[in-house]
Design an enzyme around this catalytic site. Structure first.
Site, short mmCIF file in Angstrom:
data_model
loop_
_atom_site.label_atom_id
_atom_site.label_comp_id
_atom_site.label_asym_id
_atom_site.label_seq_id
_atom_site.Cartn_x
_atom_site.Cartn_y
_atom_site.Cartn_z
N ARG A 177 -38.27 133.72 -51.92
CA ARG A 177 -37.71 134.31 -50.69
C ARG A 177 -38.74 134.30 -49.56
O ARG A 177 -38.40 134.19 -48.39
CB ARG A 177 -37.20 135.74 -50.96
CG ARG A 177 -36.69 136.45 -49.71
CD ARG A 177 -35.76 137.63 -50.00
NE ARG A 177 -36.32 138.55 -50.97
CZ ARG A 177 -37.27 139.46 -50.70
NH1 ARG A 177 -37.75 139.58 -49.48
NH2 ARG A 177 -37.73 140.25 -51.64
N TYR A 205 -20.92 130.07 -29.62
CA TYR A 205 -20.26 130.05 -30.93
C TYR A 205 -19.67 131.43 -31.24
O TYR A 205 -20.39 132.44 -31.17
CB TYR A 205 -21.31 129.65 -31.98
CG TYR A 205 -20.77 129.49 -33.37
CD1 TYR A 205 -19.90 128.46 -33.69
CD2 TYR A 205 -21.13 130.38 -34.39
CE1 TYR A 205 -19.41 128.31 -34.98
CE2 TYR A 205 -20.65 130.23 -35.67
CZ TYR A 205 -19.78 129.20 -35.96
OH TYR A 205 -19.30 129.05 -37.23
N ASP A 210 -29.35 127.71 -28.84
CA ASP A 210 -28.62 127.18 -30.00
C ASP A 210 -28.49 125.67 -29.75
O ASP A 210 -27.73 125.23 -28.90
CB ASP A 210 -27.23 127.84 -30.08
CG ASP A 210 -26.44 127.38 -31.31
OD1 ASP A 210 -26.78 126.31 -31.87
OD2 ASP A 210 -25.49 128.07 -31.70
N LYS A 228 -24.54 121.22 -39.73
CA LYS A 228 -23.96 120.18 -38.87
C LYS A 228 -24.83 118.92 -38.89
O LYS A 228 -24.96 118.30 -39.91
CB LYS A 228 -23.77 120.75 -37.45
CG LYS A 228 -23.22 122.20 -37.42
CD LYS A 228 -21.80 122.32 -37.94
CE LYS A 228 -21.36 123.75 -38.24
NZ LYS A 228 -21.50 124.73 -37.17
#
Ligand SMILES: *Cc1c(COP(=O)(O)O)cnc(C)c1O
Length: 393
Positions: free
Chosen positions: A58, A111, A183, A208
């Site tokens: 992590r 978004y 973004d 994407k």
């Protein structure tokens, strides 16, 4: 020569200098949750930061680091932080860089969930937000308050495809001590590098373009400087929205072909945009590469290409949209974007069907709006596919 100094297309293939003791040609998958220390001293030094060793996945893992270093180099930033999804990147940024009583200015066509999580949840902790058309620089200036901490830009924005001037935004942000975030999902590092214009933080939904094969969900943040990078990394670790080694391997593999995938898809996109613009059943087409796009010149200036996303409006409205969706045979009826396969989506009957018509239209999601993500197929098949489906309307 440090790999960092390599040109973009070489960096895509070779990555940012990963090396193991076997000189593996490819970055291996370190499928492990934890790392054993040689002895207590070594462990202590890893924890104190004296040694840059791995402790627990992590917190960091060699496969994930290889991906983070590669994308950071592609964006020209100090360091990368991979996250479990694009939204993991968004929430990490909000959590790390905002506090009670802070204010954020954001692109109105940002978004959906980036806005949703702010309005529905961060508002509960006293964070204020303003949504404006950031392609109008004066609107940004007049929205700044004493407590404005973040300027959150999405360009090109979706589905309006409107473009915000990154250089001018950064001037304003700097003048007012505001952290600027972009973004960059729609462009990928291949088409646009916001840090070049000063931007403090850039992030991607790796789901994407970066991965590009519709088989991974992931996100990544790149910070320009160490101070902000450290804040973001600690927040990602504490919230537990880390990425994982196996998927990092898949994204690293996808990144190798980023340039050639986008080049091919863009060649297709301009032909499809021109075809659609001349079609009698289509009201308008929005694609930054068309001269009819209001910010065509700005797109040409701040992007290396015009991308692969097209929005268009059918004259026949809602019904025409459904007919088109039911008749395309090559494009897949699906949300998402940036993959090798072409996707088509009709927000009014699909993603935005639950939103009341009035608010949907106010947000620019008109009845006949279609979103098309161009893939790398043969463009003739894509055009023939649209042609036969449009003929059914
Ligand atoms: C998909 C997307 C996101 C969210 O990414 P996920 O990986 O789905 O969480 C954020 N911004 C943009 C522009 C996107 O297209």
């Amino acid at each position: 020569m440090a790999k960092k100094d390599l040109r973009f297309n070489t960096l895509l293939v070779h990555g940012a200098g990963f090396k193991d003791q076997y000189y593996s040609a490819n970055v291996p998958i370190y499928q492990t949750s934890t790392f054993a220390f040689e002895n207590a001293d070594y462990g202590a030094k890893c924890f104190s930061g004296e040694i840059d060793g791995y402790i627990y996945t992590r917190l960091g893992n060699p496969t994930i680091s290889a991906l983070e270093n590669t994308v950071a180099a592609l964006e020209g930033g100090y360091g990368g932080i991979a996250t479990s999804s694009g939204m993991g990147a968004v929430t990490t940024i909000y959590m790390a860089l905002l506090e009670k009583g802070a204010h954020i200015i954001s692109t109105d066509a940002v978004y959906g969930p980036s806005r949703g999580v702010m309005e529905e949840h961060f508002s509960r902790f006293g964070v204020e937000s303003t949504y404006i058309d950031t392609s109008d620089i004066n609107k940004i200036k007049s929205s700044i308050r004493k407590n404005t901490k973040l300027l959150f830009i999405e360009t090109p924005a979706n589905p309006t495809m409107s473009i915000t001037d990154l250089e001018k935004c950064f001037e304003i942000a700097k003048e007012n001590n505001i952290i600027m975030v972009v973004d960059n999902t729609f462009s990928s590092p291949y088409l646009q590098n916001p840090i070049k214009y000063g931007t403090d933080v850039v992030f991607h939904s790796m789901t994407k373009f970066l991965n590009g094969h519709a088989d991974v969900v992931g996100g990544i943040i790149v910070a320009k400087e160490k101070v902000i990078y450290d804040k973001l990394r600690v927040m990602m670790i504490n919230m537990g929205c880390n990425f994982d080694p196996h998927q990092s391997y898949l994204v690293l593999r996808g990144i190798k072909t980023l340039a050639i995938r986008i080049e091919r898809a863009q060649e297709n996109a301009i032909k499809i945009a021109q075809y659609l613009e001349n079609h009698p059943k289509i009201e308008w087409v929005k694609y930054p590469g068309l001269k009819s796009h209001p910010q065509y010149e700005l797109a040409k200036k701040q992007m290396r290409g015009f991308g692969t996303m097209i929005s268009f409006e059918l004259k026949g409205g809602y019904e025409a949209g459904k007919i088109l969706m039911n008749n395309v045979k090559v494009a897949l009826l699906a949300v998402s974007l940036g993959g090798v396969e072409t996707l088509i989506q009709h927000p009014a009957s699909m993603t935005h069907s639950k939103i009341p018509k009035e608010s949907r239209i106010k947000a620019g999601i008109t009845d006949g709006l279609v979103r098309y993500s161009v893939g790398i197929e043969d463009v003739n098949d894509l055009i023939e596919d649209l042609d036969q489906a449009l003929s059914k309307i």
